[in-house]
Design a protein around this motif. Structure first.
Motif, PDB file in Angstrom:
ATOM      1  N   LEU A  47      10.169   2.478  -9.692  1.00 49.64           N
ATOM      2  CA  LEU A  47      10.038   2.038  -8.303  1.00 49.64           C
ATOM      3  C   LEU A  47      11.017   0.910  -8.014  1.00 49.64           C
ATOM      4  N   SER A  48      11.670   0.999  -6.862  1.00 47.71           N
ATOM      5  CA  SER A  48      12.653  -0.013  -6.470  1.00 47.71           C
ATOM      6  C   SER A  48      12.666  -0.147  -4.960  1.00 47.71           C
ATOM      7  N   PHE A  49      13.285  -1.229  -4.469  1.00 42.42           N
ATOM      8  CA  PHE A  49      13.422  -1.463  -3.031  1.00 42.42           C
ATOM      9  C   PHE A  49      14.704  -0.817  -2.527  1.00 42.42           C
ATOM     10  N   LYS A  50      14.683  -0.421  -1.248  1.00 37.03           N
ATOM     11  CA  LYS A  50      15.877   0.150  -0.620  1.00 37.03           C
ATOM     12  C   LYS A  50      16.734  -0.919   0.051  1.00 37.03           C
ATOM     13  N   VAL A  51      16.271  -2.172  -0.005  1.00 38.56           N
ATOM     14  CA  VAL A  51      17.007  -3.272   0.629  1.00 38.56           C
ATOM     15  C   VAL A  51      17.062  -4.460  -0.334  1.00 38.56           C
TER      16      VAL A  51
END
Length: 370
Positions: A47-51
């Motif tokens: 899981l990771s952020f898109k920003v």
């Protein structure tokens, strides 16, 4: 006596040995075993952020359980929310301005229609009056010419005393009266003509107001385009805010945590790895000689050494290629030398009763019934 006892014991041992041998052969015929087994999963989710941003919420550590849709991590969105609120306020202000200008435009259009209609009707009335006055003046000019001839004739006769003074004065009065009427009618005509000129000027002003409507329409269109741009900007900000939160896609366990709270991260950088404890299986290596009679659906028992516990399972997949097929360094047979090696194949087993005690990476012993 001792010899008989020895022979009896020997016979018993032979019978026991034969029994074990038969049992061993029967076991090998009906069961396949492997100690080269491991608990694995295909549901490791990174899981990771898109920003980009700074993490201000990440309360979990490795091993913590999470529920589907539960918030796992969040970035600081204070600045984004402030920008979004300001943008929405600007959009609202623009909309109010557009509505006000639209209302003004509609009023101006209605006023122009009304004034143009009134002006047109007044022009029609004035044109009729002008025409009537001109006809009347022309008629009076014809009458004046006749009265003028009478006046000259009566003046001549009056000087010679051929007509009475009363007759002469009557003709003179009629002649002067007609001149005065013509002058009055001409002044009235001039006044009406001036009024007509005023209406024509007013009509030009109305036409100019139509140009103002076009200018107003262009201004409104420009404001609408600005509003569209701001609306698009607001949507982008909302998307960034939405992308600033990570929610669990399924019920699982935090397998690994890569960052900590208050760290500044880049988009795409791993935050946590999530594993589904129910989506795990056993993977074993079996020699090609043990594949005979093995098929999908065969029941199996998995023994976890670390837990000293057995789990029921069944064969789910038998990979069609050997493990050495994808070796980084393939065997070189160009020299002509060849040593026959027993190949190993990967068999995947579905665990029928998994629990949270099972951990990805645990070793296991597997027994499969053919």
């Amino acid at each position: 006596m001792k010899k008989k006892i020895a022979l009896l014991i020997l016979g018993i041992l032979i019978i026991i040995s034969v029994g074990f041998l038969i049992k061993y052969i029967n076991y090998n015929e009906n069961y396949v075993t492997s100690n080269a087994g491991f608990i694995k999963t295909d549901s490791l989710t990174y899981l990771s952020f898109k920003v980009d941003g700074k993490i201000n919420y990440l309360p979990f550590t490795s091993g913590d359980k999470v529920q589907k849709h539960q918030l796992i991590a969040a970035l600081d969105t204070l600045e984004l929310n402030t920008t979004l609120n300001q943008t929405k306020f600007n959009i609202l202000s623009l909309q109010n301005k557009i509505d006000s200008m639209q209302a003004g435009k509609e009023k101006l259009i209605n006023d122009i229609k009304l004034n143009s209609k009134l002006n047109e009707n007044q022009l029609k009335i004035l044109n009729k009056n002008i025409e009537a006055n001109r006809l009347n003046i022309n008629s009076m000019k014809v009458e004046l010419k006749k009265l003028k001839d009478d006046y000259k004739r009566y003046s001549f006769l009056y000087q010679r005393k051929k007509v009475s003074k009363n007759e002469y004065e009557t003709v003179t009065t009629n002649y002067n009266s007609m001149k005065f009427k013509i002058e009055s009618a001409q002044k009235s005509l001039d006044a009406i003509s001036l009024s007509k000129n005023d209406l024509l000027i007013k009509q030009k002003l109305i036409e100019n107001e139509k140009n103002d409507i076009q200018k107003l329409s262009k201004t409104i269109k420009s404001l609408i385009n600005s509003k569209k741009a701001m609306t698009s900007q607001a949507k982008l900000i909302e998307e960034k805010i939405k992308d600033s939160f990570i929610y669990a896609p399924f019920n699982g366990i935090i397998a690994k945590k890569y960052v900590n709270k208050f760290e500044v991260i880049k988009k795409g950088e791993n935050i946590v790895t999530l594993v589904n404890p129910k989506d795990i299986y056993a993977s074993i290596f079996l020699e090609e000689t043990k594949l005979k009679g093995l098929k999908i659906g065969n029941p199996a028992t998995i023994h976890i050494d670390a837990l000293d516990k057995d789990y029921k399972a069944q064969v789910e997949t038998i990979l069609p290629t050997s493990a050495s097929t994808f070796a980084i360094v393939p065997r070189d047979l160009s020299s002509g030398e060849f040593t026959k090696l027993t190949q190993r194949f990967i068999v995947k087993l579905k665990i029928l009763n998994p629990d949270e005690k099972l951990k990805v990476g645990m070793s296991c012993k597997v027994t499969i019934k053919k």
